[in-house]
Enzyme design. Structure first.
Site, PDB file in Angstrom:
ATOM      1  N   ASP A 127       0.840  -1.200   0.000  1.00 58.05           N
ATOM      2  CA  ASP A 127       0.000   0.000   0.000  1.00 58.05           C
ATOM      3  C   ASP A 127       0.878   1.254   0.000  1.00 58.05           C
ATOM      4  O   ASP A 127       2.051   1.200   0.370  1.00 58.05           O
ATOM      5  CB  ASP A 127      -0.907  -0.010   1.239  1.00 58.05           C
ATOM      6  CG  ASP A 127      -2.098   0.936   1.102  1.00 58.05           C
ATOM      7  OD1 ASP A 127      -2.232   1.610   0.067  1.00 58.05           O
ATOM      8  OD2 ASP A 127      -2.901   1.000   2.056  1.00 58.05           O
TER       9      ASP A 127
ATOM     10  N   GLU B  59      -7.720  -0.394   5.471  1.00 60.20           N
ATOM     11  CA  GLU B  59      -6.282  -0.595   5.239  1.00 60.20           C
ATOM     12  C   GLU B  59      -5.624  -1.162   6.497  1.00 60.20           C
ATOM     13  O   GLU B  59      -4.817  -2.088   6.432  1.00 60.20           O
ATOM     14  CB  GLU B  59      -5.615   0.735   4.857  1.00 60.20           C
ATOM     15  CG  GLU B  59      -6.006   1.213   3.459  1.00 60.20           C
ATOM     16  CD  GLU B  59      -5.534   2.622   3.134  1.00 60.20           C
ATOM     17  OE1 GLU B  59      -4.941   3.279   4.008  1.00 60.20           O
ATOM     18  OE2 GLU B  59      -5.768   3.054   1.990  1.00 60.20           O
TER      19      GLU B  59
HETATM   20  C1  ABF Z   1      -3.501   5.038   0.576  1.00 60.36           C
HETATM   21  O1  ABF Z   1      -3.442   5.904  -0.483  1.00 60.36           O
HETATM   22  C2  ABF Z   1      -3.750   5.890   1.695  1.00 60.36           C
HETATM   23  O2  ABF Z   1      -3.600   5.440   2.961  1.00 60.36           O
HETATM   24  C3  ABF Z   1      -3.029   7.108   1.409  1.00 60.36           C
HETATM   25  O3  ABF Z   1      -3.864   8.077   1.893  1.00 60.36           O
HETATM   26  C4  ABF Z   1      -3.027   7.155  -0.047  1.00 60.36           C
HETATM   27  C5  ABF Z   1      -1.768   7.503  -0.745  1.00 60.36           C
HETATM   28  O4  ABF Z   1      -2.197   7.819  -2.006  1.00 60.36           O
HETATM   29  P1  ABF Z   1      -1.330   8.076  -3.234  1.00 60.36           P
HETATM   30  O5  ABF Z   1      -0.588   6.820  -3.512  1.00 60.36           O
HETATM   31  O6  ABF Z   1      -2.372   8.402  -4.257  1.00 60.36           O
HETATM   32  O7  ABF Z   1      -0.464   9.235  -2.904  1.00 60.36           O
HETATM   33  O8  ABF Z   1      -2.357   4.315   0.638  1.00 60.36           O
END
Ligand code: ABF
Length: 224
Positions: free
Chosen positions: A87, A109
């Protein structure tokens, strides 16, 4: 040549695919996060769908993208273990502690991450900070607790704002707290989670990233 933000996210996503290679096995279930960086990872993962059994998604949005890519999506309750969860994050400090939830999916998440054995965080270098808090800290709140939680945020010294027009996948609201300088992320995560009406907050410090793949102009750095 200077890489733009999207190219950096793409590099982090590709590094994650390479990193999880040892766990792509016929019985493996992969945990998948939410956000624009996670979306790029999903697209690469879908191309490898024959190498693993299924995925668990941290949001409805991610589940749809996986299904569109013909990956089988399981409910978390159907799964007992996952080798990895991949993530993005909104901020990450040198200890691997993160602020997440800019996309509003923080609770799912955190739940999916808690079941996986390894959290692999994929970010571009702009997300690296020494001290967490420049990015407003999101918390998911049951609607009837809104005003009580806003008062507690102000007592912390933060400036809370209800995210306008946003409802989480769980039917709740998000409060974003600005103006914090978070030197004890474990302590603050624990404290806010005790407030009645808080479902969870976007600090991932009690369970932080095991590995961060950070994409910068010089390439992708692995931080453990
Ligand atoms: C997720 O996506 C979230 O927890 C975080 O807010 C976001 C990050 O987004 P990006 O990759 O679009 O910057 O992981």
């Amino acid at each position: 040549m200077t890489l733009d933000a999207n190219a950096l996210k793409q590099a982090a996503a590709q590094a994650a695919i390479d990193y999880i290679e040892p766990w792509l096995k016929p019985d493996a279930v992969i945990g998948v996060g939410t956000g624009s960086t996670a979306d790029l990872f999903i697209d690469l993962l879908c191309a490898k769908r024959d190498r693993f059994k299924a995925a668990v998604a941290s949001s409805e949005r991610t589940a749809k993208r996986l299904r569109d890519g013909l990956v089988r999506v399981l409910e978390l309750n159907e799964v007992t273990s996952m080798p990895v969860y991949v993530d993005g994050a909104d901020e990450i400090n040198p200890q691997g502690e993160m602020i997440k939830g800019g996309g509003g999916a923080l609770t799912r998440e955190k739940i999916v991450a808690s079941v996986s054995e390894r959290f692999v965080c994929i970010v571009d270098a702009s997300k690296q900070v020494e001290v967490l808090g420049r990015f407003p800290l999101p918390i998911e709140v049951i609607p009837m607790a809104q005003e009580a939680v806003l008062r507690k945020c102000r007592l912390l010294g933060g400036e809370p704002a209800v995210r306008e027009g946003f409802v989480t996948d769980n039917g709740n609201i998000i409060v974003d707290i600005s103006g914090l300088s978070i030197h004890n992320a474990v302590g603050l995560e624990t404290e806010i989670n005790q407030w009645p009406g808080v479902v969870t907050n976007g600090l991932f410090a009690l369970e932080k990233a095991d590995v961060a793949l950070v994409a910068g102009q010089g390439g992708v750095t692995l931080v453990e």
